[in-house]
Design a protein around this motif. Structure first.
Motif, PDB file in Angstrom:
ATOM      1  N   GLN A   8      12.941  62.144  -3.843  1.00  0.00           N
ATOM      2  CA  GLN A   8      12.515  60.992  -4.638  1.00  0.00           C
ATOM      3  C   GLN A   8      13.445  60.785  -5.837  1.00  0.00           C
ATOM      4  OE1 GLN A   8       8.433  61.792  -5.615  1.00  0.00           O
ATOM      5  NE2 GLN A   8       7.651  60.986  -3.666  1.00  0.00           N
ATOM      6  N   ARG A   9      13.856  61.862  -6.477  1.00  0.00           N
ATOM      7  CA  ARG A   9      14.754  61.742  -7.622  1.00  0.00           C
ATOM      8  C   ARG A   9      16.131  61.229  -7.195  1.00  0.00           C
ATOM      9  NH1 ARG A   9      13.928  66.584 -12.060  1.00  0.00           N
ATOM     10  NH2 ARG A   9      11.714  66.180 -12.476  1.00  0.00           N
ATOM     11  N   VAL A  10      16.614  61.716  -6.058  1.00  0.00           N
ATOM     12  CA  VAL A  10      17.904  61.247  -5.566  1.00  0.00           C
ATOM     13  C   VAL A  10      17.846  59.763  -5.225  1.00  0.00           C
ATOM     14  CG1 VAL A  10      19.566  61.451  -3.680  1.00  0.00           C
ATOM     15  CG2 VAL A  10      18.628  63.505  -4.738  1.00  0.00           C
ATOM     16  N   LEU A  11      16.768  59.337  -4.570  1.00  0.00           N
ATOM     17  CA  LEU A  11      16.624  57.929  -4.226  1.00  0.00           C
ATOM     18  C   LEU A  11      16.496  57.068  -5.477  1.00  0.00           C
ATOM     19  CD1 LEU A  11      14.199  58.126  -1.161  1.00  0.00           C
ATOM     20  CD2 LEU A  11      16.670  57.707  -1.139  1.00  0.00           C
ATOM     21  N   LEU A  12      15.760  57.575  -6.455  1.00  0.00           N
ATOM     22  CA  LEU A  12      15.604  56.828  -7.706  1.00  0.00           C
ATOM     23  C   LEU A  12      16.941  56.707  -8.434  1.00  0.00           C
ATOM     24  CD1 LEU A  12      13.668  55.430  -9.669  1.00  0.00           C
ATOM     25  CD2 LEU A  12      13.275  57.660 -10.748  1.00  0.00           C
ATOM     26  N   ALA A  13      17.716  57.790  -8.454  1.00  0.00           N
ATOM     27  CA  ALA A  13      19.020  57.753  -9.102  1.00  0.00           C
ATOM     28  C   ALA A  13      19.967  56.804  -8.373  1.00  0.00           C
ATOM     29  CB  ALA A  13      19.617  59.152  -9.160  1.00  0.00           C
ATOM     30  N   ALA A  15      19.089  54.177  -6.574  1.00  0.00           N
ATOM     31  CA  ALA A  15      18.637  52.809  -6.843  1.00  0.00           C
ATOM     32  C   ALA A  15      19.060  52.361  -8.231  1.00  0.00           C
ATOM     33  CB  ALA A  15      17.120  52.720  -6.690  1.00  0.00           C
ATOM     34  N   ALA A  16      18.959  53.266  -9.204  1.00  0.00           N
ATOM     35  CA  ALA A  16      19.379  52.926 -10.567  1.00  0.00           C
ATOM     36  C   ALA A  16      20.880  52.666 -10.629  1.00  0.00           C
ATOM     37  CB  ALA A  16      18.994  54.049 -11.522  1.00  0.00           C
ATOM     38  N   ALA A  17      21.655  53.468  -9.900  1.00  0.00           N
ATOM     39  CA  ALA A  17      23.108  53.274  -9.881  1.00  0.00           C
ATOM     40  C   ALA A  17      23.474  51.945  -9.241  1.00  0.00           C
ATOM     41  CB  ALA A  17      23.775  54.426  -9.134  1.00  0.00           C
ATOM     42  N   LEU A  18      22.806  51.595  -8.143  1.00  0.00           N
ATOM     43  CA  LEU A  18      23.076  50.310  -7.492  1.00  0.00           C
ATOM     44  C   LEU A  18      22.710  49.141  -8.406  1.00  0.00           C
ATOM     45  CD1 LEU A  18      21.847  51.003  -3.843  1.00  0.00           C
ATOM     46  CD2 LEU A  18      24.204  50.721  -4.626  1.00  0.00           C
ATOM     47  N   LEU A  19      21.585  49.269  -9.101  1.00  0.00           N
ATOM     48  CA  LEU A  19      21.176  48.211 -10.030  1.00  0.00           C
ATOM     49  C   LEU A  19      22.173  48.080 -11.170  1.00  0.00           C
ATOM     50  CD1 LEU A  19      19.079  46.114 -10.910  1.00  0.00           C
ATOM     51  CD2 LEU A  19      17.851  47.953 -12.094  1.00  0.00           C
ATOM     52  N   LEU A  20      22.676  49.209 -11.667  1.00  0.00           N
ATOM     53  CA  LEU A  20      23.662  49.169 -12.743  1.00  0.00           C
ATOM     54  C   LEU A  20      24.952  48.499 -12.276  1.00  0.00           C
ATOM     55  CD1 LEU A  20      24.476  50.025 -15.619  1.00  0.00           C
ATOM     56  CD2 LEU A  20      25.260  52.198 -14.645  1.00  0.00           C
ATOM     57  N   ILE A  21      25.409  48.854 -11.070  1.00  0.00           N
ATOM     58  CA  ILE A  21      26.626  48.246 -10.535  1.00  0.00           C
ATOM     59  C   ILE A  21      26.433  46.742 -10.338  1.00  0.00           C
ATOM     60  CG2 ILE A  21      28.158  48.177  -8.528  1.00  0.00           C
ATOM     61  CD1 ILE A  21      27.660  51.184  -8.204  1.00  0.00           C
ATOM     62  N   TRP A  22      25.280  46.359  -9.793  1.00  0.00           N
ATOM     63  CA  TRP A  22      24.980  44.955  -9.557  1.00  0.00           C
ATOM     64  C   TRP A  22      24.981  44.163 -10.869  1.00  0.00           C
ATOM     65  CZ3 TRP A  22      24.344  41.682  -5.501  1.00  0.00           C
ATOM     66  CH2 TRP A  22      23.684  40.485  -5.748  1.00  0.00           C
ATOM     67  N   THR A  23      24.511  44.785 -11.930  1.00  0.00           N
ATOM     68  CA  THR A  23      24.408  44.104 -13.221  1.00  0.00           C
ATOM     69  C   THR A  23      25.739  44.066 -13.960  1.00  0.00           C
ATOM     70  OG1 THR A  23      22.114  44.861 -13.390  1.00  0.00           O
ATOM     71  CG2 THR A  23      23.156  44.055 -15.408  1.00  0.00           C
ATOM     72  N   VAL A  24      26.466  45.182 -13.936  1.00  0.00           N
ATOM     73  CA  VAL A  24      27.660  45.314 -14.767  1.00  0.00           C
ATOM     74  C   VAL A  24      28.907  44.765 -14.084  1.00  0.00           C
ATOM     75  CG1 VAL A  24      29.175  46.996 -15.913  1.00  0.00           C
ATOM     76  CG2 VAL A  24      26.692  47.283 -15.981  1.00  0.00           C
ATOM     77  N   PHE A  25      28.967  44.822 -12.747  1.00  0.00           N
ATOM     78  CA  PHE A  25      30.198  44.463 -12.047  1.00  0.00           C
ATOM     79  C   PHE A  25      30.694  43.049 -12.375  1.00  0.00           C
ATOM     80  CE2 PHE A  25      32.482  42.661  -8.399  1.00  0.00           C
ATOM     81  CZ  PHE A  25      33.567  43.528  -8.357  1.00  0.00           C
TER      82      PHE A  25
END
Length: 284
Positions: A8-13, A15-25
């Motif tokens: 669960q922690r790996v999946l959450l991390a 998902a957070a990384a994908l959201l960060l990339i989607w926002t910052v890219f």
């Protein structure tokens, strides 16, 4: 830690990384574009490794690009100055009118108070076309078209309802007993507002001013219809780099970055007030 919790922690991390990339890219890509020369910008496939250049930023100030791509440019410094004048003026006017209105809606009792409060907020729900066409016709007749004052007044449709509703909620969070104590000490309603309510509401006022400034700075529809080349803000001025001859992607990207700097700097300067203002009243 169980295996399920680790997954669960790996999946959450992830998902957070994908959201960060989607926002910052997109922002990162604009920065990279602003540092490329025209050949690198239109290269296929896109170049991530290139020799950076600041010619695009120099073109915003100098009005022309260096080298073989030299040509006339829109007056971006004027657009930037226009945005400062219009945004600061609009926020200042909305605060002057909105603070007494918000205080009256928060503390005074009179008929149809809630209906009037909802009416203020209702202006935020109406499509801008419902206002911009009458404003355009009116401004043409009274001489407010293509003026800073005209845009400042038009921006009240953006900032004033927001200011009233935000400050009203912050004023309601201040205990009634504080106002009553000030009244017993001889303060009028104006004295209570200026000496008690406003100092206690500084975090809320700060976040209202900052968000209102951002709304004005990023406004596009009203200046597009009500401004001319002499009063274009940066949002409309940036698209002046698109012409029938070419699209100056590098200058447009550089203009976007420069236009974002005042909002970023202002947010960082008063970050603690933003956090306090947005959480004001969340925990009693």
């Amino acid at each position: 830690m169980t295996r399920q919790q680790a997954v669960q922690r790996v999946l959450l991390a992830a998902a957070a990384a994908l959201l960060l990339i989607w926002t910052v890219f997109p922002f990162v890509w604009i920065i990279l574009t602003s540092l490329k020369n025209p050949g690198d910008i239109i290269s296929v496939p896109p170049k991530f490794m290139f020799t950076p250049t600041f010619d695009n930023y120099a073109a915003l100030v100098l009005g022309e690009q260096r080298g073989q791509y030299a040509s006339s440019r829109p007056d971006f410094p004027l657009f930037f100055l226009n945005s400062l004048i219009i945004s600061i003026g609009a926020v200042l006017l909305s605060m002057i009118a909105g603070v007494p209105a918000a205080y009256a809606l928060a503390r005074f009792r009179f008929p149809l108070k809630e209906g009037l409060a909802f009416l203020f907020m209702g202006f935020r729900f109406v499509p801008f076309l419902a206002f911009v066409i009458p404003l355009y016709l009116l401004y043409q007749k009274v001489g407010l078209y293509n003026t800073h004052l005209g845009l400042i007044l038009a921006y009240q449709l953006i900032t004033l309802p927001f200011t009233v509703w935000m400050l009203r909620s912050f004023f309601l969070e201040i205990p009634q007993e504080v106002q009553e104590a000030a009244t017993i000490d001889g303060c009028s309603w104006l004295g209570v507002l200026t000496r008690v309510i406003l100092p206690l509401s500084l975090p809320g006022i700060a976040v209202t001013v900052i968000l209102g400034f951002m709304f004005c700075w990023n406004a596009f529809n009203y200046p597009l219809m009500l401004a001319g080349r002499q009063t274009f803000p940066v949002t409309v001025g940036a698209i002046q780099f698109i012409s029938y001859e070419q699209i100056l992607w590098g200058q447009m990207a550089a203009a976007t970055i420069v236009a974002a700097l005042p909002q970023l700097a202002l947010s960082l300067m008063v970050q603690k007030y933003i956090v306090r203002g947005l959480t004001m009243g969340a925990v009693r």
